[in-house]
Design an enzyme around this catalytic site. Structure first.
Site, short mmCIF file in Angstrom:
data_model
loop_
_atom_site.label_atom_id
_atom_site.label_comp_id
_atom_site.label_asym_id
_atom_site.label_seq_id
_atom_site.Cartn_x
_atom_site.Cartn_y
_atom_site.Cartn_z
N GLY A 53 0.78 -1.24 0.00
CA GLY A 53 0.00 0.00 0.00
C GLY A 53 0.81 1.28 0.00
O GLY A 53 0.34 2.31 -0.49
N ASP A 106 0.81 3.40 4.60
CA ASP A 106 -0.31 4.01 3.87
C ASP A 106 -1.39 4.50 4.84
O ASP A 106 -1.89 5.61 4.72
CB ASP A 106 -0.91 3.02 2.85
CG ASP A 106 -1.22 1.65 3.44
OD1 ASP A 106 -0.95 1.40 4.63
OD2 ASP A 106 -1.74 0.79 2.68
N ASP A 121 -4.71 2.11 11.25
CA ASP A 121 -6.09 1.81 11.59
C ASP A 121 -6.10 1.40 13.07
O ASP A 121 -6.05 2.25 13.95
CB ASP A 121 -6.53 0.68 10.65
CG ASP A 121 -8.00 0.36 10.72
OD1 ASP A 121 -8.81 1.27 10.89
OD2 ASP A 121 -8.36 -0.83 10.60
N PHE A 131 -13.89 3.00 5.10
CA PHE A 131 -12.91 2.19 4.36
C PHE A 131 -12.53 2.90 3.07
O PHE A 131 -13.38 3.14 2.22
CB PHE A 131 -13.45 0.78 4.08
CG PHE A 131 -12.37 -0.15 3.65
CD1 PHE A 131 -11.55 -0.76 4.58
CD2 PHE A 131 -12.13 -0.37 2.30
CE1 PHE A 131 -10.51 -1.60 4.19
CE2 PHE A 131 -11.10 -1.21 1.89
CZ PHE A 131 -10.29 -1.82 2.84
P1 IMP Z 1 -3.88 -1.94 11.42
O1 IMP Z 1 -2.93 -2.99 11.88
O2 IMP Z 1 -5.28 -2.20 11.87
O3 IMP Z 1 -3.43 -0.52 11.76
O4 IMP Z 1 -4.02 -2.12 9.86
C1 IMP Z 1 -3.30 -1.39 8.95
C2 IMP Z 1 -3.48 -2.02 7.59
O5 IMP Z 1 -4.85 -2.36 7.34
C3 IMP Z 1 -3.08 -1.04 6.52
O6 IMP Z 1 -1.71 -1.14 6.20
C4 IMP Z 1 -3.98 -1.44 5.38
O7 IMP Z 1 -3.38 -2.49 4.63
C5 IMP Z 1 -5.23 -1.99 6.02
N1 IMP Z 1 -6.30 -0.98 6.10
C6 IMP Z 1 -6.80 -0.39 7.20
N2 IMP Z 1 -7.77 0.49 6.90
C7 IMP Z 1 -7.88 0.47 5.56
C8 IMP Z 1 -8.73 1.19 4.62
O8 IMP Z 1 -9.57 2.05 4.97
N3 IMP Z 1 -8.55 0.90 3.31
C9 IMP Z 1 -7.63 0.00 2.87
N4 IMP Z 1 -6.82 -0.70 3.70
C10 IMP Z 1 -6.95 -0.46 5.04
MG MG Z 2 -3.78 -3.73 2.75
#
Ligand code: IMP
Ligand code: MG
Length: 173
Positions: free
Chosen positions: A42, A98, A101, A150
């Site tokens: 990403g 990128d 979350d 999303f």
């Molecule tokens: P985390 O470990 O929950 O912070 O997840 C981060 C990863 O989830 C990012 O690197 C993305 O690959 C994916 N992700 C989280 N939110 C989105 C979104 O809104 N669109 C696309 N990918 C997302």
């Molecule tokens: Mg992803």
């Protein structure tokens, strides 16, 4: 069938913000070298656009992690699918993400990288969804804080599609 996508952040707004972050990095690391750690897949688009605007000596390396989750959430269990090619010992490294979350993926990754003794380590993300945070994490450079929706585009995918959109949008389901 193609999905309908609503623009959340336009191409010109994204590019303007990336230029600002690059300028901040130029000031913060004046006289130093930096290594950008691009988190595949990403962050590829963001890393390229940022790197083009940094006027310090820059090197780039890539890492890919996969968190065992479904399409839209991460589980917190993370696996290194591709490790860096080069050592980061003694380097100023900036991890380029990128989107943050839950923060689970990055929190795990930052710990791994800190243990490799870089000279300094910072975190830079294009997008941040602070409302979704589960794990506390310090972010040094943030492009945009966005609501809990999303998003796709500028490297972000929905089932691997839409990474190539030059703006950030929301898929209208
Ligand atoms: P985390 O470990 O929950 O912070 O997840 C981060 C990863 O989830 C990012 O690197 C993305 O690959 C994916 N992700 C989280 N939110 C989105 C979104 O809104 N669109 C696309 N990918 C997302
Ligand atoms: Mg992803």
């Amino acid at each position: 069938m193609s999905d309908k996508i609503r623009t959340l952040i336009s191409e010109s707004d994204v590019n303007r913000r990336i230029a600002e972050i690059a300028e901040q990095i130029n000031q913060d690391y004046a006289g130093e070298e930096v290594r950008l750690i691009c988190i595949l897949k990403g962050s590829v688009f963001f890393t390229c656009e940022l790197a083009k605007r940094i006027n310090l000596p820059v090197t780039i390396d890539f890492m890919q992690v996969s968190s065992y989750g479904n399409g839209t959430t991460s589980s917190g269990r993370v696996r290194i699918a591709k490790d860096l090619d080069e050592s980061v010992e003694g380097m100023n490294i900036i991890v380029i993400e990128d989107i943050i979350d839950s923060g689970r993926t990055l929190s795990y990754l930052m710990d791994i990288l800190k243990a490799r003794n870089p000279k300094s380590i910072k975190l830079c993300t294009l997008l941040d969804k602070p409302d979704r945070r589960v794990v506390d994490i310090d972010v040094d450079y943030t492009g945009f804080e966005i609501p809990d929706e999303f998003v796709v585009g500028y490297g972000l995918d929905y089932a691997q599609k839409y990474r190539n959109l030059p703006y950030v949008g929301v898929v209208e389901l």
